[in-house]
Design a protein around this motif. Structure first.
Motif, PDB file in Angstrom:
ATOM      1  N   LEU A 165       0.835  -1.209   0.000  1.00  0.00           N
ATOM      2  CA  LEU A 165       0.000   0.000   0.000  1.00  0.00           C
ATOM      3  C   LEU A 165       0.869   1.259   0.000  1.00  0.00           C
ATOM      4  CD1 LEU A 165      -3.005  -0.783   2.372  1.00  0.00           C
ATOM      5  CD2 LEU A 165      -2.890  -0.915  -0.117  1.00  0.00           C
ATOM      6  N   GLU A 166       1.946   1.228   0.755  1.00  0.00           N
ATOM      7  CA  GLU A 166       2.813   2.411   0.787  1.00  0.00           C
ATOM      8  C   GLU A 166       3.464   2.658  -0.560  1.00  0.00           C
ATOM      9  OE1 GLU A 166       5.430   2.251   4.173  1.00  0.00           O
ATOM     10  OE2 GLU A 166       3.729   2.068   5.545  1.00  0.00           O
ATOM     11  N   ARG A 167       3.726   1.571  -1.266  1.00  0.00           N
ATOM     12  CA  ARG A 167       4.398   1.679  -2.568  1.00  0.00           C
ATOM     13  C   ARG A 167       3.410   2.011  -3.688  1.00  0.00           C
ATOM     14  NH1 ARG A 167       6.219  -3.258  -2.485  1.00  0.00           N
ATOM     15  NH2 ARG A 167       4.818  -4.127  -4.056  1.00  0.00           N
ATOM     16  N   GLU A 168       2.245   1.421  -3.657  1.00  0.00           N
ATOM     17  CA  GLU A 168       1.343   1.477  -4.803  1.00  0.00           C
ATOM     18  C   GLU A 168       0.187   2.470  -4.670  1.00  0.00           C
ATOM     19  OE1 GLU A 168       2.017  -0.037  -7.535  1.00  0.00           O
ATOM     20  OE2 GLU A 168       3.693  -1.243  -6.778  1.00  0.00           O
ATOM     21  N   SER A 169      -0.088   2.915  -3.475  1.00  0.00           N
ATOM     22  CA  SER A 169      -1.217   3.847  -3.339  1.00  0.00           C
ATOM     23  C   SER A 169      -0.885   5.158  -4.040  1.00  0.00           C
ATOM     24  CB  SER A 169      -1.519   4.101  -1.866  1.00  0.00           C
ATOM     25  OG  SER A 169      -1.994   2.917  -1.259  1.00  0.00           O
ATOM     26  N   ALA A 170      -1.932   5.807  -4.507  1.00  0.00           N
ATOM     27  CA  ALA A 170      -1.744   7.005  -5.321  1.00  0.00           C
ATOM     28  C   ALA A 170      -1.407   8.223  -4.466  1.00  0.00           C
ATOM     29  CB  ALA A 170      -3.029   7.278  -6.104  1.00  0.00           C
ATOM     30  N   PRO A 171      -0.658   9.166  -5.045  1.00  0.00           N
ATOM     31  CA  PRO A 171      -0.401  10.419  -4.334  1.00  0.00           C
ATOM     32  C   PRO A 171      -1.721  11.075  -3.921  1.00  0.00           C
ATOM     33  CG  PRO A 171       0.923  10.286  -6.343  1.00  0.00           C
ATOM     34  CD  PRO A 171      -0.031   9.122  -6.381  1.00  0.00           C
ATOM     35  N   GLY A 172      -1.746  11.577  -2.715  1.00  0.00           N
ATOM     36  CA  GLY A 172      -2.951  12.251  -2.241  1.00  0.00           C
ATOM     37  C   GLY A 172      -3.955  11.329  -1.588  1.00  0.00           C
ATOM     38  N   SER A 173      -3.700  10.033  -1.652  1.00  0.00           N
ATOM     39  CA  SER A 173      -4.640   9.090  -1.026  1.00  0.00           C
ATOM     40  C   SER A 173      -4.287   8.896   0.448  1.00  0.00           C
ATOM     41  CB  SER A 173      -4.633   7.746  -1.768  1.00  0.00           C
ATOM     42  OG  SER A 173      -3.367   7.117  -1.647  1.00  0.00           O
ATOM     43  N   ASP A 174      -5.200   8.269   1.167  1.00  0.00           N
ATOM     44  CA  ASP A 174      -5.057   8.111   2.625  1.00  0.00           C
ATOM     45  C   ASP A 174      -5.258   6.646   3.007  1.00  0.00           C
ATOM     46  OD1 ASP A 174      -4.963  11.029   2.907  1.00  0.00           O
ATOM     47  OD2 ASP A 174      -7.109  10.951   2.472  1.00  0.00           O
ATOM     48  N   PRO A 175      -4.405   5.756   2.505  1.00  0.00           N
ATOM     49  CA  PRO A 175      -4.700   4.324   2.586  1.00  0.00           C
ATOM     50  C   PRO A 175      -4.747   3.740   3.986  1.00  0.00           C
ATOM     51  CG  PRO A 175      -2.522   4.704   1.618  1.00  0.00           C
ATOM     52  CD  PRO A 175      -3.159   6.035   1.773  1.00  0.00           C
ATOM     53  N   GLY A 176      -5.664   2.779   4.149  1.00  0.00           N
ATOM     54  CA  GLY A 176      -5.792   2.037   5.392  1.00  0.00           C
ATOM     55  C   GLY A 176      -5.837   0.549   5.110  1.00  0.00           C
ATOM     56  N   LEU A 177      -5.327  -0.229   6.059  1.00  0.00           N
ATOM     57  CA  LEU A 177      -5.268  -1.689   5.925  1.00  0.00           C
ATOM     58  C   LEU A 177      -5.825  -2.332   7.187  1.00  0.00           C
ATOM     59  CD1 LEU A 177      -4.123  -4.424   4.719  1.00  0.00           C
ATOM     60  CD2 LEU A 177      -1.998  -3.885   5.938  1.00  0.00           C
ATOM     61  N   CYS A 178      -6.709  -3.284   7.000  1.00  0.00           N
ATOM     62  CA  CYS A 178      -7.199  -4.077   8.131  1.00  0.00           C
ATOM     63  C   CYS A 178      -6.968  -5.553   7.821  1.00  0.00           C
ATOM     64  CB  CYS A 178      -8.694  -3.831   8.355  1.00  0.00           C
ATOM     65  SG  CYS A 178      -9.386  -4.844   9.688  1.00  0.00           S
ATOM     66  N   VAL A 179      -6.403  -6.268   8.764  1.00  0.00           N
ATOM     67  CA  VAL A 179      -6.273  -7.723   8.649  1.00  0.00           C
ATOM     68  C   VAL A 179      -6.905  -8.344   9.891  1.00  0.00           C
ATOM     69  CG1 VAL A 179      -4.721  -9.685   8.392  1.00  0.00           C
ATOM     70  CG2 VAL A 179      -4.138  -7.496   7.311  1.00  0.00           C
ATOM     71  N   ALA A 180      -7.919  -9.142   9.655  1.00  0.00           N
ATOM     72  CA  ALA A 180      -8.658  -9.774  10.755  1.00  0.00           C
ATOM     73  C   ALA A 180      -8.434 -11.281  10.709  1.00  0.00           C
ATOM     74  CB  ALA A 180     -10.151  -9.469  10.633  1.00  0.00           C
ATOM     75  N   VAL A 181      -7.967 -11.842  11.805  1.00  0.00           N
ATOM     76  CA  VAL A 181      -7.829 -13.301  11.916  1.00  0.00           C
ATOM     77  C   VAL A 181      -9.134 -13.835  12.492  1.00  0.00           C
ATOM     78  CG1 VAL A 181      -6.527 -15.193  12.930  1.00  0.00           C
ATOM     79  CG2 VAL A 181      -5.339 -13.072  12.284  1.00  0.00           C
ATOM     80  N   LEU A 182      -9.892 -14.521  11.664  1.00  0.00           N
ATOM     81  CA  LEU A 182     -11.254 -14.870  12.078  1.00  0.00           C
ATOM     82  C   LEU A 182     -11.288 -15.851  13.247  1.00  0.00           C
ATOM     83  CD1 LEU A 182     -13.094 -14.996   8.629  1.00  0.00           C
ATOM     84  CD2 LEU A 182     -12.832 -13.098  10.243  1.00  0.00           C
ATOM     85  N   ASP A 183     -10.310 -16.752  13.301  1.00  0.00           N
ATOM     86  CA  ASP A 183     -10.288 -17.720  14.407  1.00  0.00           C
ATOM     87  C   ASP A 183     -10.082 -17.042  15.758  1.00  0.00           C
ATOM     88  OD1 ASP A 183     -10.364 -19.451  12.338  1.00  0.00           O
ATOM     89  OD2 ASP A 183      -8.247 -19.996  12.415  1.00  0.00           O
ATOM     90  N   ARG A 184      -9.467 -15.873  15.745  1.00  0.00           N
ATOM     91  CA  ARG A 184      -9.158 -15.181  16.995  1.00  0.00           C
ATOM     92  C   ARG A 184     -10.183 -14.106  17.328  1.00  0.00           C
ATOM     93  NH1 ARG A 184      -2.833 -13.880  15.617  1.00  0.00           N
ATOM     94  NH2 ARG A 184      -2.140 -16.026  15.322  1.00  0.00           N
ATOM     95  N   LEU A 185     -11.132 -13.933  16.460  1.00  0.00           N
ATOM     96  CA  LEU A 185     -12.106 -12.856  16.641  1.00  0.00           C
ATOM     97  C   LEU A 185     -13.173 -13.296  17.637  1.00  0.00           C
ATOM     98  CD1 LEU A 185     -12.848 -10.027  15.604  1.00  0.00           C
ATOM     99  CD2 LEU A 185     -14.123 -11.135  13.759  1.00  0.00           C
ATOM    100  N   GLN A 186     -13.194 -12.640  18.777  1.00  0.00           N
ATOM    101  CA  GLN A 186     -14.118 -13.040  19.836  1.00  0.00           C
ATOM    102  C   GLN A 186     -15.514 -12.474  19.623  1.00  0.00           C
ATOM    103  OE1 GLN A 186     -13.334 -15.058  22.544  1.00  0.00           O
ATOM    104  NE2 GLN A 186     -11.430 -15.447  21.439  1.00  0.00           N
ATOM    105  N   GLU A 187     -15.564 -11.235  19.193  1.00  0.00           N
ATOM    106  CA  GLU A 187     -16.857 -10.571  19.078  1.00  0.00           C
ATOM    107  C   GLU A 187     -17.101 -10.140  17.629  1.00  0.00           C
ATOM    108  OE1 GLU A 187     -17.713  -7.939  22.689  1.00  0.00           O
ATOM    109  OE2 GLU A 187     -15.537  -7.973  22.574  1.00  0.00           O
ATOM    110  N   SER A 188     -17.430 -11.105  16.817  1.00  0.00           N
ATOM    111  CA  SER A 188     -17.602 -10.810  15.393  1.00  0.00           C
ATOM    112  C   SER A 188     -18.744  -9.814  15.172  1.00  0.00           C
ATOM    113  CB  SER A 188     -17.850 -12.087  14.607  1.00  0.00           C
ATOM    114  OG  SER A 188     -18.984 -12.763  15.109  1.00  0.00           O
TER     115      SER A 188
END
Lengths: 247, 65
Positions: free
Chosen positions: A82-105
């Motif tokens: 994302l840091e390499r490929e996101s466009a100038p002026g963008s505000d990128p965010g990344l979420c990674v959720a491990v479903l097995d560890r998610l207590q309160e889906s």
């Protein structure tokens, strides 16, 4: 382990869209032998004057089955990507959720639904991610994309929001094909009518110019509508883009 | 950037197609962001920016029918 990878706010008016970047991460995850990626879904978030977005405010998400030992590598790769490929002026965010560890889906799903209805803050996104034990990170600009990234994961997890990225093609003489043949496509889990009426395997379907599926009950569903006109033709036709707009 | 908001709303399929047909700056958005059946439609254009009730044109094209 199964994970969700969700990204948002990576583009500008001239750059490849966020969907293209999500697809590339999904492809690279497999190329690096870290696991198996599934389809990418697009999730529409609230459009509001107080929300900064490029042109549509949609997040992109996919799930993947990966080896537990690959999790850190996947997160690092996606963040660097994302840091390499996101466009100038963008505000990128990344979420990674491990479903097995998610207590309160339910909490994650509710955050996603809230992002379709109200203006949320970065602080609330980070707070919720920390509470749920999810990875959430920003990779340029204001980092406002973390809100959409978290929301995209919630909406994907909820299983009843969004359209699948890309369109499907078939080998179908005259553009007519059976429901059974459609359901045999790798990217289609189910054929369902828009109004809920029963669709039989032997029913025939007229394919429109663009054939897309939507996410319903966690499945890739091809929606069809009854054809109008001659009774000896196909009973169903695929939904137009305009009919799929609300998904 | 000044953006002119159209009064077309979000469901004026024929109007959006008519305007796009006359527009020199139309550029199709990613397939995933297209919602109109007519490819040539403001609703499918990379330079339309959705608003709560309609959209604005980031190329500042006047919306005339």
């Amino acid at each position: 382990m199964r994970i969700l990878i969700s990204i948002d706010d990576t583009d500008n008016l001239e750059s490849p869209g966020t969907g293209a970047l999500a697809s590339q991460i999904a492809y690279d995850l497999e190329s690096n032998c870290w696991g198996k990626s599934s389809f990418v879904t697009r999730h529409q978030l609230l459009v509001h004057p107080d929300i900064p977005y490029t042109s549509h405010n949609s997040a992109m998400c996919f799930s993947a089955d990966i080896g537990e030992e690959c999790l850190d590598r996947v997160i690092t790769y996606a963040a660097n990507f994302l840091e390499r490929e996101s466009a100038p002026g963008s505000d990128p965010g990344l979420c990674v959720a491990v479903l097995d560890r998610l207590q309160e889906s339910g909490e994650l799903i509710r955050f996603g639904q809230a992002a379709k209805q109200s203006v949320l803050t970065k602080e609330s996104a980070y707070e919720r991610a920390q509470q749920l034990g999810l990875h959430l990170s920003e990779h340029g600009g204001t980092g406002q994309g973390v809100i959409g990234a978290l929301a995209g994961a919630g909406l994907r997890l909820g299983g009843n929001d969004g359209r699948l990225k890309g369109q499907l093609s078939f080998s179908a003489p005259g553009g007519i094909i059976s429901v059974a043949a459609l359901a045999g496509h790798d990217m289609i889990d189910e054929v369902r009518s828009l109004d809920g009426s029963a669709v039989a395997d032997f029913d025939m379907v007229r394919l429109g110019d663009k054939v897309k599926t939507v996410l319903l009950d966690g499945r890739s569903v091809l929606l069809v509508v009854a054809t109008a006109g001659a009774s000896d033709g196909p009973r169903w036709q695929t939904c137009s883009r305009q009919l799929l707009k609300k998904y | 950037m000044i953006q002119h908001e159209a009064d077309l709303g979000r469901n004026s399929w024929e109007g959006a197609a008519r305007i796009a047909a006359l527009c020199a700056t139309f550029h199709p958005d990613d397939e995933d962001e297209q919602i109109a059946d007519d490819l040539l439609s403001c609703y499918n254009c990379r330079y339309r920016r959705w608003t709560a009730v309609s959209f604005s044109c980031c190329k500042n094209m006047p919306f005339t029918n």
